[in-house]
Design an enzyme around this catalytic site. Sequence first.
Site, PDB file in Angstrom:
ATOM      1  N   LEU A   1      53.080   7.127  86.383  1.00 51.30           N
ATOM      2  CA  LEU A   1      53.001   7.148  87.985  1.00 51.30           C
ATOM      3  C   LEU A   1      52.469   8.347  88.407  1.00 51.30           C
ATOM      4  O   LEU A   1      52.625   9.502  88.025  1.00 51.30           O
ATOM      5  CB  LEU A   1      54.460   6.961  88.520  1.00 51.30           C
ATOM      6  CG  LEU A   1      55.195   5.727  88.185  1.00 51.30           C
ATOM      7  CD1 LEU A   1      56.606   5.839  88.810  1.00 51.30           C
ATOM      8  CD2 LEU A   1      54.493   4.439  88.887  1.00 51.30           C
ATOM      9  N   ASP A   2      51.490   8.139  89.486  1.00 51.63           N
ATOM     10  CA  ASP A   2      51.002   9.263  90.202  1.00 51.63           C
ATOM     11  C   ASP A   2      52.003  10.374  90.389  1.00 51.63           C
ATOM     12  O   ASP A   2      53.192  10.079  90.631  1.00 51.63           O
ATOM     13  CB  ASP A   2      50.101   9.003  91.327  1.00 51.63           C
ATOM     14  CG  ASP A   2      48.962   8.265  91.042  1.00 51.63           C
ATOM     15  OD1 ASP A   2      48.440   8.165  89.844  1.00 51.63           O
ATOM     16  OD2 ASP A   2      48.446   7.577  91.905  1.00 51.63           O
ATOM     17  N   GLN A   3      51.759  11.507  90.575  1.00 45.50           N
ATOM     18  CA  GLN A   3      52.809  12.788  90.687  1.00 45.50           C
ATOM     19  C   GLN A   3      53.599  12.430  92.114  1.00 45.50           C
ATOM     20  O   GLN A   3      54.883  12.670  92.080  1.00 45.50           O
ATOM     21  CB  GLN A   3      52.122  14.064  90.641  1.00 45.50           C
ATOM     22  CG  GLN A   3      53.127  15.021  90.706  1.00 45.50           C
ATOM     23  CD  GLN A   3      52.777  16.555  90.401  1.00 45.50           C
ATOM     24  OE1 GLN A   3      51.801  16.600  89.629  1.00 45.50           O
ATOM     25  NE2 GLN A   3      53.329  17.521  91.253  1.00 45.50           N
TER      26      GLN A   3
ATOM     27  N   VAL B   1      54.237   9.856  93.600  1.00 49.03           N
ATOM     28  CA  VAL B   1      54.639   8.230  93.608  1.00 49.03           C
ATOM     29  C   VAL B   1      56.004   8.215  93.030  1.00 49.03           C
ATOM     30  O   VAL B   1      56.120   8.942  92.080  1.00 49.03           O
ATOM     31  CB  VAL B   1      53.774   7.468  93.010  1.00 49.03           C
ATOM     32  CG1 VAL B   1      54.495   6.049  92.884  1.00 49.03           C
ATOM     33  CG2 VAL B   1      52.505   7.180  93.472  1.00 49.03           C
TER      34      VAL B   1
END
Length: 230
Positions: A61-63, A65
């Site tokens: 997951l993107d940081q 998110v």
Amino acid sequence: MTNNINILYEDTQILVCVKPAGVATQSKRIGSPDMVSLLKNHISMTSGKSGDPYLAVIHRLDQPVSGILVFAKTPAAAKELNRQLTTSGFGKHYYALVAGTPEPPSADLENYLVKDARTNTSRICQKNTADAKLARLHYNLADTTFFADIASAISATTSQLKIKLDTGRHHQIRVQLSGMGCPIIGDTKYNPDSPKLIARRTPLCLCAYQLEFRHPVTKKAMTFSLDHYV
């Protein structure tokens, strides 16, 4: 809670947890806590074994998110989970709070995306663009209160969406929703109006709220959801 990590499930093969917004899935930065280092510390403390424990990243997951991640604790589990991931065996579901109202209220989005490593961004491009990759998702308006507090603090029109991710491209959801004219609230990369709508400290309003897969050993269907927290 262990090291501020909410562990939803753990056995000898896998570990399922909730990644908080702002924490990287895995990072090379010295001194920056990430999920891998936090979970390895947890495994070391609870197993009583010496040495660096095995922990494989299956998806990221993107940081900024938040949401549910599964990690493999053995090479065999990693191989099987990666097989499921690459053959559409994973069900990855998200909630997003976006600016405006999508039209139509439910649709499949297909775009080709290309990543710019220099700026760590992606953009929609033509199919024949070098390094372009197909990105596909399904969205629909959601009857949920997941981001209700943030939505109520914004005077502009917002919509809450449910998203089913079919591919896992870099910043895919953020880029595709921005491209359709409904960027995510709190997204300073792909929503230029976000700072005008609400304070910069507001987190990116995107959460991986549900994850589905089969246990790599027992093959039992497993579903983890954050809906009971709403």
